[in-house]
Design an enzyme around this catalytic site. Structure first.
Site, PDB file in Angstrom:
ATOM      1  N   THR A 215       0.702  -0.819   0.174  1.00 42.93           N
ATOM      2  CA  THR A 215       0.074  -0.096   0.230  1.00 42.93           C
ATOM      3  C   THR A 215       1.140   1.520  -0.170  1.00 42.93           C
ATOM      4  O   THR A 215       1.873   0.860   0.904  1.00 42.93           O
ATOM      5  CB  THR A 215      -0.738  -0.035   0.986  1.00 42.93           C
ATOM      6  OG1 THR A 215      -1.389   1.507   1.510  1.00 42.93           O
ATOM      7  CG2 THR A 215      -0.036  -0.121   2.140  1.00 42.93           C
ATOM      8  N   HIS A 220      -8.489   2.731   4.934  1.00 45.54           N
ATOM      9  CA  HIS A 220      -9.521   2.757   4.960  1.00 45.54           C
ATOM     10  C   HIS A 220     -10.091   1.181   5.373  1.00 45.54           C
ATOM     11  O   HIS A 220      -9.516   0.710   5.266  1.00 45.54           O
ATOM     12  CB  HIS A 220     -10.422   3.562   4.200  1.00 45.54           C
ATOM     13  CG  HIS A 220      -9.739   4.823   4.209  1.00 45.54           C
ATOM     14  ND1 HIS A 220     -10.005   5.318   5.096  1.00 45.54           N
ATOM     15  CD2 HIS A 220      -9.307   5.814   3.268  1.00 45.54           C
ATOM     16  CE1 HIS A 220      -9.655   6.784   5.457  1.00 45.54           C
ATOM     17  NE2 HIS A 220      -9.091   6.691   3.338  1.00 45.54           N
ATOM     18  N   HIS A 223      -9.976  -1.233   2.529  1.00 40.11           N
ATOM     19  CA  HIS A 223      -8.385  -2.166   2.452  1.00 40.11           C
ATOM     20  C   HIS A 223      -8.508  -2.964   3.777  1.00 40.11           C
ATOM     21  O   HIS A 223      -8.094  -4.577   3.814  1.00 40.11           O
ATOM     22  CB  HIS A 223      -7.154  -0.783   3.102  1.00 40.11           C
ATOM     23  CG  HIS A 223      -7.281  -0.169   1.851  1.00 40.11           C
ATOM     24  ND1 HIS A 223      -7.865   1.385   2.770  1.00 40.11           N
ATOM     25  CD2 HIS A 223      -6.942  -0.022   0.639  1.00 40.11           C
ATOM     26  CE1 HIS A 223      -7.661   1.630   1.615  1.00 40.11           C
ATOM     27  NE2 HIS A 223      -7.116   1.048   0.746  1.00 40.11           N
ATOM     28  N   ARG A 309      -8.233  -3.064  -7.235  1.00 37.93           N
ATOM     29  CA  ARG A 309      -8.334  -2.393  -8.255  1.00 37.93           C
ATOM     30  C   ARG A 309      -7.205  -1.870  -8.414  1.00 37.93           C
ATOM     31  O   ARG A 309      -6.824  -0.990  -7.556  1.00 37.93           O
ATOM     32  CB  ARG A 309      -9.832  -2.258  -8.197  1.00 37.93           C
ATOM     33  CG  ARG A 309     -11.368  -2.928  -7.985  1.00 37.93           C
ATOM     34  CD  ARG A 309     -12.146  -2.455  -7.497  1.00 37.93           C
ATOM     35  NE  ARG A 309     -12.386  -0.828  -7.852  1.00 37.93           N
ATOM     36  CZ  ARG A 309     -13.489  -0.238  -9.223  1.00 37.93           C
ATOM     37  NH1 ARG A 309     -14.609  -1.615  -9.174  1.00 37.93           N
ATOM     38  NH2 ARG A 309     -14.135   0.324  -9.274  1.00 37.93           N
TER      39      ARG A 309
END
Ligand SMILES: [Zn+2]
Length: 412
Positions: A215, A220, A223, A309
């Protein structure tokens, strides 16, 4: 702050569990170790001091650090021409081992002219401290636009990865590297584990399967949900935020790390999660970088890797699922790490739980979704996103960080 010791928790390895976690192969063979040690150290250091030194950019320093401890196994230095061309054209090293990203050392024409093929050079940080010795096996010209087109799928200089290629020198130096010292850091020290160290930690905890999570964004609930879904099917989770160079408008790494610390303290089983940092720089190469991120995590000991995504994307250069589809371009088993693909996730008020477009039949208002821009505006205004979107502990840290950024400190 959660230290590594506290982070460790109690491993609940079942009696007699097979201790295989740390012996998963690195990519393309054994884990590479380029660090000079023992008897040869003094001689190396002395020799390095007399060599002409090339100062590395922030990105090349990150690459050197990853090369040194095997994060880029099987690479043993900056790429020579055959590997470079094979990667740009075909996502494989000349040996046939998959590798999607050029790891190159670029220098300006002037500097290149003073370096002969076959000679040794010292590699130094921006303070001039010598970190490594490289034998320049080759120096070669390259086509920046071709690299941009093939690796980044665009020639647009507004793309931050492409801009970095265009800004670097015109000549690439390739050859094996031996590392005397790792780049100096003064941040995240408890979290700077090498691939050998994460592997040892997985073994100690008895994890035979480990999923890695890359990441560069604040965490958030979407995740968290993806990480926990993945953790349902493996033994452990490696949270591996990237702390090398990122775009100036990305949330700074120290803020992202504070978010992770508070999240782990409150919502994660500490014996199932390891938080460590990845010193890599972001390239924003979308699909190719997803493969790259997966292979690097394989070297850190992961067996699985989460691909969301628009993984490693920027702007609208890549389709939402391009970074997932690119895995199909490799033969089954060729990469040696299993990607776990996730679609858009959110809290659904009708389902009354976290869900995804695959599991929730409700469309529209029931789903708590916010765009990145909406979230930024809320945080800047001191407003916490709904608890269905962000854990309140995380929102507090982000608001504080945003307030600091919009209210400049005055010099005393
Ligand atoms: Zn629903």
């Amino acid at each position: 702050m959660t230290t590594l010791e506290e982070n460790r928790g109690a491993a609940d390895r079942p009696e007699g569990a097979v201790r295989t976690a740390a012996v998963h192969d690195a990519h393309g063979g054994p884990l590479v170790d380029l660090l000079v040690s023992g008897a040869e150290t003094d001689a190396f250091r002395e020799r390095a001091a007399s060599l002409p030194a090339v100062r590395l950019s922030a990105r090349s320093l990150s690459d050197l650090e990853l090369l040194a401890a095997g994060g880029y196994s099987p690479l043993d230095g900056f790429m020579t021409e055959a590997d470079y061309r094979a990667i740009v054209n075909d996502m494989h090293l000349a040996s046939g081992v998959p590798w999607p990203m050029p790891i190159t050392l670029a220098v300006a024409d002037d500097e290149a002219r003073s370096i002969a093929e076959g000679a040794e050079i010292a590699l130094a940080d921006d303070a001039g401290r010598v970190l490594a010795v490289m034998r320049v096996a080759q120096k070669f010209a390259y086509d920046k636009r071709l690299e941009a087109m093939e690796v980044y799928r665009t020639e647009d200089e507004a793309h931050p990865g492409v801009a970095a290629v265009y800004a670097q020198g015109e000549v690439l130096l390739g050859g094996p590297v031996r590392v005397l010292d790792l780049p100096v850091h003064d941040d995240f020290l408890p979290y700077r584990l090498t691939p050998a160290q994460t592997r040892a930690e997985f073994e100690k905890r008895g994890w035979r399967t480990v999923v890695g999570f890359q990441t560069r964004n604040p965490v958030h609930r979407a995740h968290e949900y993806i990480q926990k879904c993945a953790l349902e099917i493996v033994d452990g989770l490696l949270l591996h935020p990237l702390v090398g160079e990122t775009k100036s408008d990305d949330i700074p790494a120290d803020v992202r790390m504070r978010c992770y610390e508070v999240l782990l303290e409150n919502y994660y089983p500490l014996d199932r999660v390891l938080l460590s940092v990845n010193p890599a720089a972001m390239r924003y190469a979308g699909p190719r970088e997803a493969i790259f991120h997966a292979l690097v995590r394989k070297n850190y000991g992961c067996t699985h890797f989460i691909v969301g995504r628009d993984h490693a994307g920027v702007g609208s250069y890549y389709g939402t699922f391009d970074a997932q589809r690119i895995f199909e371009e490799f033969a089954p088993g060729e990469l040696g790490i299993t990607p776990l693909m996730f679609d858009h996730t959110f809290f659904c008020r009708r389902c009354d739980e976290m869900a995804s477009v695959k599991t929730c039949p409700h469309e529209g208002d029931a789903r708590v979704t916010l765009s990145g821009t909406q979230v930024r505006e809320m945080l800047k205004g001191g407003v916490a996103p709904p608890i269905e979107f962000s854990r309140p502990e995380v929102a507090r840290i982000l608001i504080e960080a945003m307030q600091e950024r919009v209210t400049p400190h005055h010099a005393i």
